[in-house]
Motif scaffolding. Sequence first.
Motif, PDB file in Angstrom:
ATOM      1  N   GLN A  30       0.811  -1.211   0.000  1.00  0.00           N
ATOM      2  CA  GLN A  30       0.000   0.000   0.000  1.00  0.00           C
ATOM      3  C   GLN A  30       0.850   1.269   0.000  1.00  0.00           C
ATOM      4  N   GLY A  31       2.168   1.101  -0.096  1.00  0.00           N
ATOM      5  CA  GLY A  31       3.038   2.258  -0.235  1.00  0.00           C
ATOM      6  C   GLY A  31       3.653   2.781   1.042  1.00  0.00           C
ATOM      7  N   PHE A  32       3.483   2.075   2.158  1.00  0.00           N
ATOM      8  CA  PHE A  32       4.092   2.501   3.416  1.00  0.00           C
ATOM      9  C   PHE A  32       5.561   2.103   3.468  1.00  0.00           C
ATOM     10  N   ALA A  33       6.398   3.010   3.919  1.00  0.00           N
ATOM     11  CA  ALA A  33       7.763   2.660   4.301  1.00  0.00           C
ATOM     12  C   ALA A  33       7.726   2.220   5.761  1.00  0.00           C
ATOM     13  N   ILE A  34       8.419   1.134   6.079  1.00  0.00           N
ATOM     14  CA  ILE A  34       8.400   0.591   7.438  1.00  0.00           C
ATOM     15  C   ILE A  34       9.811   0.590   8.005  1.00  0.00           C
ATOM     16  N   VAL A  35       9.929   1.022   9.256  1.00  0.00           N
ATOM     17  CA  VAL A  35      11.208   1.046   9.969  1.00  0.00           C
ATOM     18  C   VAL A  35      11.035   0.271  11.271  1.00  0.00           C
ATOM     19  N   PHE A  36      11.945  -0.674  11.517  1.00  0.00           N
ATOM     20  CA  PHE A  36      11.915  -1.482  12.742  1.00  0.00           C
ATOM     21  C   PHE A  36      12.944  -0.950  13.740  1.00  0.00           C
ATOM     22  N   VAL A  37      12.552  -0.905  15.005  1.00  0.00           N
ATOM     23  CA  VAL A  37      13.497  -0.743  16.113  1.00  0.00           C
ATOM     24  C   VAL A  37      13.231  -1.906  17.060  1.00  0.00           C
ATOM     25  N   HIS A  38      14.256  -2.695  17.367  1.00  0.00           N
ATOM     26  CA  HIS A  38      14.023  -3.897  18.181  1.00  0.00           C
ATOM     27  C   HIS A  38      14.754  -3.819  19.513  1.00  0.00           C
ATOM     28  N   GLY A  39      14.186  -4.529  20.480  1.00  0.00           N
ATOM     29  CA  GLY A  39      14.841  -4.692  21.774  1.00  0.00           C
ATOM     30  C   GLY A  39      15.589  -6.007  21.821  1.00  0.00           C
ATOM     31  N   GLY A  40      15.913  -6.445  23.050  1.00  0.00           N
ATOM     32  CA  GLY A  40      16.648  -7.702  23.172  1.00  0.00           C
ATOM     33  C   GLY A  40      16.881  -8.123  24.608  1.00  0.00           C
ATOM     34  N   GLY A  41      15.961  -7.722  25.495  1.00  0.00           N
ATOM     35  CA  GLY A  41      16.143  -7.986  26.916  1.00  0.00           C
ATOM     36  C   GLY A  41      16.414  -9.438  27.272  1.00  0.00           C
ATOM     37  N   PRO A  42      15.595 -10.391  26.818  1.00  0.00           N
ATOM     38  CA  PRO A  42      15.814 -11.788  27.197  1.00  0.00           C
ATOM     39  C   PRO A  42      17.174 -12.327  26.755  1.00  0.00           C
ATOM     40  N   GLU A  43      17.587 -11.995  25.541  1.00  0.00           N
ATOM     41  CA  GLU A  43      18.878 -12.497  25.059  1.00  0.00           C
ATOM     42  C   GLU A  43      20.041 -11.858  25.823  1.00  0.00           C
ATOM     43  N   ILE A  44      19.913 -10.580  26.127  1.00  0.00           N
ATOM     44  CA  ILE A  44      20.941  -9.910  26.938  1.00  0.00           C
ATOM     45  C   ILE A  44      21.020 -10.568  28.305  1.00  0.00           C
ATOM     46  N   ASN A  45      19.853 -10.836  28.906  1.00  0.00           N
ATOM     47  CA  ASN A  45      19.832 -11.489  30.217  1.00  0.00           C
ATOM     48  C   ASN A  45      20.513 -12.851  30.176  1.00  0.00           C
ATOM     49  N   SER A  46      20.241 -13.626  29.127  1.00  0.00           N
ATOM     50  CA  SER A  46      20.835 -14.965  29.001  1.00  0.00           C
ATOM     51  C   SER A  46      22.352 -14.882  28.876  1.00  0.00           C
ATOM     52  N   MET A  47      22.830 -13.938  28.074  1.00  0.00           N
ATOM     53  CA  MET A  47      24.274 -13.785  27.904  1.00  0.00           C
ATOM     54  C   MET A  47      24.939 -13.331  29.202  1.00  0.00           C
ATOM     55  N   LEU A  48      24.298 -12.407  29.895  1.00  0.00           N
ATOM     56  CA  LEU A  48      24.868 -11.930  31.162  1.00  0.00           C
ATOM     57  C   LEU A  48      24.922 -13.058  32.183  1.00  0.00           C
ATOM     58  N   GLU A  49      23.878 -13.873  32.203  1.00  0.00           N
ATOM     59  CA  GLU A  49      23.846 -15.002  33.143  1.00  0.00           C
ATOM     60  C   GLU A  49      24.947 -16.000  32.806  1.00  0.00           C
ATOM     61  N   ALA A  50      25.148 -16.275  31.522  1.00  0.00           N
ATOM     62  CA  ALA A  50      26.192 -17.212  31.111  1.00  0.00           C
ATOM     63  C   ALA A  50      27.582 -16.692  31.475  1.00  0.00           C
ATOM     64  N   LEU A  51      27.735 -15.375  31.412  1.00  0.00           N
ATOM     65  CA  LEU A  51      29.029 -14.759  31.749  1.00  0.00           C
ATOM     66  C   LEU A  51      29.156 -14.459  33.241  1.00  0.00           C
ATOM     67  N   GLN A  52      28.083 -14.768  33.987  1.00  0.00           N
ATOM     68  CA  GLN A  52      28.033 -14.517  35.437  1.00  0.00           C
ATOM     69  C   GLN A  52      28.262 -13.033  35.748  1.00  0.00           C
ATOM     70  N   VAL A  53      27.594 -12.205  34.959  1.00  0.00           N
ATOM     71  CA  VAL A  53      27.648 -10.757  35.166  1.00  0.00           C
ATOM     72  C   VAL A  53      26.314 -10.313  35.766  1.00  0.00           C
ATOM     73  N   LYS A  54      26.356  -9.640  36.891  1.00  0.00           N
ATOM     74  CA  LYS A  54      25.140  -9.181  37.541  1.00  0.00           C
ATOM     75  C   LYS A  54      24.576  -7.969  36.797  1.00  0.00           C
ATOM     76  N   SER A  55      23.248  -7.912  36.757  1.00  0.00           N
ATOM     77  CA  SER A  55      22.581  -6.797  36.084  1.00  0.00           C
ATOM     78  C   SER A  55      21.376  -6.380  36.912  1.00  0.00           C
ATOM     79  N   GLU A  56      21.146  -5.083  36.990  1.00  0.00           N
ATOM     80  CA  GLU A  56      19.998  -4.578  37.741  1.00  0.00           C
ATOM     81  C   GLU A  56      19.316  -3.455  36.968  1.00  0.00           C
ATOM     82  N   PHE A  57      18.095  -3.143  37.396  1.00  0.00           N
ATOM     83  CA  PHE A  57      17.324  -2.089  36.757  1.00  0.00           C
ATOM     84  C   PHE A  57      16.996  -0.999  37.772  1.00  0.00           C
ATOM     85  N   LYS A  58      16.997   0.234  37.310  1.00  0.00           N
ATOM     86  CA  LYS A  58      16.559   1.380  38.102  1.00  0.00           C
ATOM     87  C   LYS A  58      15.578   2.182  37.267  1.00  0.00           C
TER      88      LYS A  58
END
Length: 256
Positions: A30-58
Amino acid sequence: MKTIVVKCGGSVLSELSESFFDSMKELKEQGFAIVFVHGGGPEINSMLEALQVKSEFKNGLRVTSEQVLKTAELALAGSLNRKLVRMLEEHGIPAIGLNSSDNGLLKADFINQEQLGYVGDVTTVNSHFIQLLCEEQLLPVMTPLAAGPNGTVLNINADHAACAVANALQAEHFLMVTDVDGVLKDGQLVPALTKAETEALIDTGVISGGMIPKVQSALKAFSDHVQSVHIVSGKKAFYEQGEWLGTKFVKEKVTI
């Protein structure tokens, strides 16, 4: 150029359905241009856990040390961005992955370096470059990373990054893709909500848990340019034969 900015959370990327991509293709046709912006919280959490790096949110933002930032860059730009580009291309939608910190595609300043580390708010969007890609019939897929002061890279909340992109592009529509159909009341989808109605549903507990930050981000996306904001499901079609599905956030009064 009519533009739609789509924010896709990391938790729903693996659940995007054939019907979702059919809606994308219908909008492109229909003529729309589409732009994606993506997150990645679960994958970041998994990598941090595998590396035994603590992460917190404020205040809903991930405290980002140098090590957390490196991990986030690896997950976002090195893994998820490529995955989403491949998924789009497999469904016949030409796409191009962009690490948004490169060449100042997104620029940002620290929010509070002492408390949050390498976390920023977007100050500048290179909308001209994004539009050039769209004119070439490519779908930009952007990470929520930005170039910070003095050559730093800053981690950006994906909702905030997508809102900044939508405003810079003066997008007709801003979509927040989740793993649910939208806002539900008594088991039924609420098709449209104003800010006052949304706050009332939060106060009464109808909107709760993880849906609260989603609707709050949707309301924040409104601007002089962005007038149409939706929460839609990535598990099914969100646009069919000219009709939007999901919950639309509006400025005028509607009846729940």
